[in-house]
Design a protein around this motif. Sequence first.
Motif, mmCIF file in Angstrom:
data_model
loop_
_atom_site.group_PDB
_atom_site.id
_atom_site.type_symbol
_atom_site.label_atom_id
_atom_site.label_comp_id
_atom_site.label_asym_id
_atom_site.label_seq_id
_atom_site.Cartn_x
_atom_site.Cartn_y
_atom_site.Cartn_z
ATOM 1 N N ASP A 10 -22.171 -11.798 16.977
ATOM 2 C CA ASP A 10 -22.223 -10.745 15.803
ATOM 3 C C ASP A 10 -23.690 -10.597 15.287
ATOM 4 O OD1 ASP A 10 -20.460 -9.633 13.716
ATOM 5 O OD2 ASP A 10 -21.274 -10.767 12.408
ATOM 6 N N GLN A 11 -24.241 -11.663 14.958
ATOM 7 C CA GLN A 11 -25.760 -11.335 14.402
ATOM 8 C C GLN A 11 -26.673 -10.591 15.599
ATOM 9 O OE1 GLN A 11 -27.837 -15.107 13.630
ATOM 10 N NE2 GLN A 11 -29.700 -13.970 12.973
ATOM 11 N N ALA A 12 -26.733 -11.050 16.536
ATOM 12 C CA ALA A 12 -27.430 -10.131 17.478
ATOM 13 C C ALA A 12 -26.933 -8.718 17.771
ATOM 14 C CB ALA A 12 -27.420 -10.911 18.983
ATOM 15 N N GLY A 13 -25.614 -8.772 18.007
ATOM 16 C CA GLY A 13 -25.157 -7.237 18.108
ATOM 17 C C GLY A 13 -25.737 -6.589 17.070
ATOM 18 N N ARG A 14 -25.315 -7.028 15.426
ATOM 19 C CA ARG A 14 -25.737 -6.264 14.483
ATOM 20 C C ARG A 14 -27.234 -5.819 14.315
ATOM 21 N NH1 ARG A 14 -21.467 -5.780 11.100
ATOM 22 N NH2 ARG A 14 -19.735 -7.169 11.424
ATOM 23 N N LEU A 15 -28.076 -6.869 14.779
ATOM 24 C CA LEU A 15 -29.621 -6.872 14.465
ATOM 25 C C LEU A 15 -29.849 -5.623 15.631
ATOM 26 C CD1 LEU A 15 -32.342 -9.331 14.829
ATOM 27 C CD2 LEU A 15 -32.539 -7.513 16.469
ATOM 28 N N LEU A 16 -29.443 -5.654 17.011
ATOM 29 C CA LEU A 16 -29.738 -4.655 17.899
ATOM 30 C C LEU A 16 -29.147 -3.202 17.345
ATOM 31 C CD1 LEU A 16 -29.073 -6.670 21.047
ATOM 32 C CD2 LEU A 16 -31.097 -5.997 20.157
ATOM 33 N N MET B 33 -18.977 -1.874 21.597
ATOM 34 C CA MET B 33 -18.754 -1.014 20.288
ATOM 35 C C MET B 33 -19.932 -0.707 19.699
ATOM 36 S SD MET B 33 -15.430 -0.551 20.682
ATOM 37 C CE MET B 33 -14.076 -1.029 21.410
ATOM 38 N N TRP B 34 -20.675 -1.684 19.761
ATOM 39 C CA TRP B 34 -22.098 -1.382 18.680
ATOM 40 C C TRP B 34 -23.061 -0.515 19.809
ATOM 41 C CZ3 TRP B 34 -21.601 -7.028 17.459
ATOM 42 C CH2 TRP B 34 -21.089 -7.132 16.125
ATOM 43 N N LEU B 35 -22.946 -0.716 21.178
ATOM 44 C CA LEU B 35 -23.902 0.262 21.932
ATOM 45 C C LEU B 35 -23.312 1.829 21.680
ATOM 46 C CD1 LEU B 35 -25.424 0.744 24.284
ATOM 47 C CD2 LEU B 35 -23.788 0.227 26.047
ATOM 48 N N ALA B 36 -21.926 1.814 21.782
ATOM 49 C CA ALA B 36 -21.418 3.416 21.776
ATOM 50 C C ALA B 36 -21.912 4.018 20.341
ATOM 51 C CB ALA B 36 -20.168 3.104 21.723
ATOM 52 N N GLU B 37 -21.800 3.071 19.364
ATOM 53 C CA GLU B 37 -22.192 3.676 17.884
ATOM 54 C C GLU B 37 -23.690 3.997 18.001
ATOM 55 O OE1 GLU B 37 -21.406 0.833 14.812
ATOM 56 O OE2 GLU B 37 -19.193 0.831 15.422
ATOM 57 N N VAL B 38 -24.431 3.427 18.628
ATOM 58 C CA VAL B 38 -25.926 3.611 18.646
ATOM 59 C C VAL B 38 -26.287 4.881 19.633
ATOM 60 C CG1 VAL B 38 -28.156 2.737 19.694
ATOM 61 C CG2 VAL B 38 -26.756 1.227 18.570
ATOM 62 N N LEU B 39 -25.271 4.878 20.713
ATOM 63 C CA LEU B 39 -25.607 6.301 21.301
ATOM 64 C C LEU B 39 -24.913 7.212 20.587
ATOM 65 C CD1 LEU B 39 -24.312 4.683 24.684
ATOM 66 C CD2 LEU B 39 -26.605 5.439 24.122
#
Length: 392
Positions: free
Chosen positions: A187-193, A221-227
């Motif tokens: 969770d922390q790593a994903g939100r940071l990235l 999911m976080w990757l998709a949001e970044v893209l």
Amino acid sequence: MDVHARFIRDRRVPVGIARRLAGLGHAGILRVRAAAGDEGCAQVLAEHDPDDAALDRFTDAGWLPVLRARAAALHGRGRTGDALALLTPWVDDHRVAREVAALLGAQGRVEEVFALLVPRLGEAGVAAALFEVAAAAGRGGEAFAVLEPLAGGSAHVAGVVAAELERRDAVDEAVAVLRPHAPYVLDQAGRLLHRHGRAGDLRDWAADVACRGYRDGRLTMWLAEVLERQGDVEGAADVLKPFDGVPLAQLYSRNGRIEEAVAILTELATRGDDPECALHALGGFAPDAALALLEDTHDVDLLMIRVELLVERGRVPEAVAALRACPDHDLPSVRARLGELLAGQGREDEAIAALSDPAGLAPATLLAELLLRRGRVQDALDVLDRYHDRRR
């Protein structure tokens, strides 16, 4: 019987109701019920009168919710020494140790905080408590120097170190600190990235975690949001296509591709294994389409989705009628929502009638609150007592 189990068995009045009683001037009721073992009443009594002897049976047994409430009340009255004396016998519990550290910090006794917490940095929340207290005293750098060499051996410590590194704009270093603990700091790593738009790192982390046998879609999911944020909607869609379709449909809806999104979710709602999830998502951007699919439902979970969509669109009378017509109208979730809607319309007599003799905690609590509004204190307490007696 174990004293903690006894307290759990005798917990009858939710804290919110106990606070309502206190606000109405019924401290005497709190005292009597706390003396009989009611934890909710004891917590609120502690907030109002931390010296009351009715609290002793809880604090003598180390019952944490009441210990913390009593200590907080003592500290708030300027009696931090008394609060420390109350908590210290239970400091082996890491949650109590964090409370003690905060109180010591409030007294400027930061050396004692280091002595208390440094030997226990691998326990949950301890590293964060050390850094928070030290930083407030202007000694955050000293705490960081203690924590940084230990980050490789503890995910708890690594999380605190990484957060401070990110605050210093050392993002690469923060990622490096977290990486050895990948499955435990997702969770922390994903939100940071995600915050820093690190699409490549998110791909690598997702692959790494998958190779270790962990199934967790948050990184994807976080990757998709970044893209998507970077304008690569098709790239985000490619990332999401292996999932159940709901995230993909939501992506399409956010980017104006409503017909495609509705088609995906309609298919899932009518033929998928989890229609509730699909209908929740569809209701978020196409409520009329979701309501059409829910028109004749008899499934309670789907009915509750329909009710919420009707409420959101201002069609409360229809929502009330749907709940009244539900074949499972005695279910606690159905009765509680019906009572909420009726009370929200000012129809309190009907709400009280709808909630009579409740079988669940949510409707019992709501009924007690409605009765308290009318000054029927004993009736409210009787409702809660009958509910708990039935559960025994």
